[in-house]
Design a protein around this motif. Structure first.
Motif, mmCIF file in Angstrom:
data_model
loop_
_atom_site.group_PDB
_atom_site.id
_atom_site.type_symbol
_atom_site.label_atom_id
_atom_site.label_comp_id
_atom_site.label_asym_id
_atom_site.label_seq_id
_atom_site.Cartn_x
_atom_site.Cartn_y
_atom_site.Cartn_z
ATOM 1 N N LYS A 166 -126.783 68.586 -12.246
ATOM 2 C CA LYS A 166 -126.999 67.762 -11.008
ATOM 3 C C LYS A 166 -128.266 67.061 -11.144
ATOM 4 O O LYS A 166 -128.374 65.552 -11.199
ATOM 5 C CB LYS A 166 -127.342 68.402 -9.707
ATOM 6 C CG LYS A 166 -127.571 67.538 -8.516
ATOM 7 C CD LYS A 166 -127.826 68.349 -7.142
ATOM 8 C CE LYS A 166 -128.004 67.320 -6.061
ATOM 9 N NZ LYS A 166 -128.198 68.136 -4.721
ATOM 10 N N ALA B 180 -126.612 74.758 -12.629
ATOM 11 C CA ALA B 180 -126.010 74.142 -11.617
ATOM 12 C C ALA B 180 -127.241 73.092 -11.076
ATOM 13 O O ALA B 180 -126.861 71.565 -10.976
ATOM 14 C CB ALA B 180 -125.562 74.686 -10.257
ATOM 15 N N GLU C 235 -126.937 81.033 -13.219
ATOM 16 C CA GLU C 235 -126.059 80.075 -12.849
ATOM 17 C C GLU C 235 -126.443 78.887 -11.921
ATOM 18 O O GLU C 235 -126.119 77.868 -11.860
ATOM 19 C CB GLU C 235 -124.829 80.761 -11.945
ATOM 20 C CG GLU C 235 -124.136 81.678 -12.862
ATOM 21 C CD GLU C 235 -124.815 83.102 -13.362
ATOM 22 O OE1 GLU C 235 -124.238 83.581 -14.363
ATOM 23 O OE2 GLU C 235 -125.891 83.215 -12.455
ATOM 24 N N GLN C 236 -127.659 79.449 -11.034
ATOM 25 C CA GLN C 236 -128.268 78.306 -10.176
ATOM 26 C C GLN C 236 -129.033 77.180 -10.833
ATOM 27 O O GLN C 236 -129.059 76.170 -10.823
ATOM 28 C CB GLN C 236 -129.050 79.160 -9.191
ATOM 29 C CG GLN C 236 -128.547 79.884 -7.985
ATOM 30 C CD GLN C 236 -129.471 80.821 -7.227
ATOM 31 O OE1 GLN C 236 -130.567 80.733 -7.923
ATOM 32 N NE2 GLN C 236 -128.990 81.127 -6.111
#
Length: 299
Positions: A254, A250, A246-247
């Motif tokens: 970005k 993300a 998930e990190q």
């Protein structure tokens, strides 16, 4: 090639013959003109060489010189050609000059014309000295333009550096590494990694008796046999904390927010996030799928 050279040689010989005959015709008229303006027999005989000879010299100079020097030689050639033509024309108009019945005569009945013709005839020898010397000096000091050298090396370097991401290839899997492992009769296995290119299997070599190794104080290691794999030293391991999927997703969203679809590649994501190629490919597929769904919803 031989026929071409023979043709050129024949053309040059024909030109020399024509020039020689033309000089003989002009020589008769110029000799009579020189006698009419006061030259003796010897000077009158040499006078045609002064006029027509300088014409030949100027013609050769035009073939050798370049630039302003060549234009100067062309002017001299033109001036002496016109002067020789005028004197030959006058010789044809004055019958008294044909048989050399007199040693001194008039070149024209009209005094101004006679003065101009006498001035022309008498100034040509002086002009030959000046212009001939100048032309010879220009030819001797002439430096031909350097011929540009053409490289004949047909094997010039034409390398074009092409960089292509392994993650963007149709099959984005790393090339397998074929290890050639020799197992020693010890708990510790020593492996030698060979080239990744396919190679013929090598026969096993019987281990040579090894000298006893001096024992040192080291940390206790497991006695379980391990596969021969490349161990990464502890100092070379990354200190970055392990990120969850998930990190990573993300961070990828970005980093690629303003990227066009063509730039969203596995290699680009791998470099931006400093992650493994496998994670980069998975993130690439996820981001492209999200963008496709966004376009469908917007349409």
């Amino acid at each position: 090639m031989s026929l071409h050279r023979k043709g050129r040689a024949a053309l040059v010989l024909a030109l020399v013959a024509v020039v020689a005959m033309a000089f003989r015709v002009s020589w008769n008229a110029l000799r009579d003109i020189a006698g009419a303006v006061g030259a003796d027999d010897t000077a009158a005989m040499l006078y045609p060489f002064v006029v027509d000879g300088l014409m030949a010299l100027a013609l050769i100079a035009t073939l050798v010189l370049t630039g302003d020097a060549r234009r100067f030689a062309l002017r001299v050639l033109g001036a002496y050609t016109i002067a020789s033509l005028v004197l030959n024309y006058v010789h044809g108009l004055v019958p008294e000059l044909h048989g050399r019945t007199v040693d001194w005569g008039r070149l024209a009945d009209w005094d101004p014309a006679n003065w101009a013709l006498v001035l022309l005839a008498t100034s040509l020898p002086v002009g030959s000295i000046y212009f001939g010397s100048d032309l010879v000096a220009k030819v001797l000091h002439h430096r031909p333009d350097p011929i540009p050298t053409v490289s004949t090396n047909a094997e010039e370097s034409t390398e074009t550096e092409m960089k292509r991401s392994m993650a963007d290839l149709p099959v984005s899997t790393p090339a397998p590494i074929t290890p050639n492992v020799t197992v020693l009769p010890r708990p510790m296995a020593v492996g030698f990694l060979k080239s990744t290119l396919p190679a013929k299997p090598l026969p096993s070599i019987a281990p040579a008796p090894a000298a006893p190794i001096e024992r040192r104080a080291v940390a206790a290691e497991s006695t379980r046999p391990r596969r021969a794999t490349g161990r990464v030293p502890a100092v070379a391991k990354s200190t970055r904390p392990k990120r969850t999927p998930e990190q990573l997703l993300a961070e990828a969203r970005k980093a690629t927010a303003d990227w066009p679809d063509a730039k969203v590649t596995g290699e680009g994501i791998r470099r931006a996030l400093h992650t493994s190629p496998a994670n980069a490919r998975a993130l690439r597929d996820t981001l492209l799928a999200e963008r496709a769904r966004t376009v469908e919803v917007g349409g």
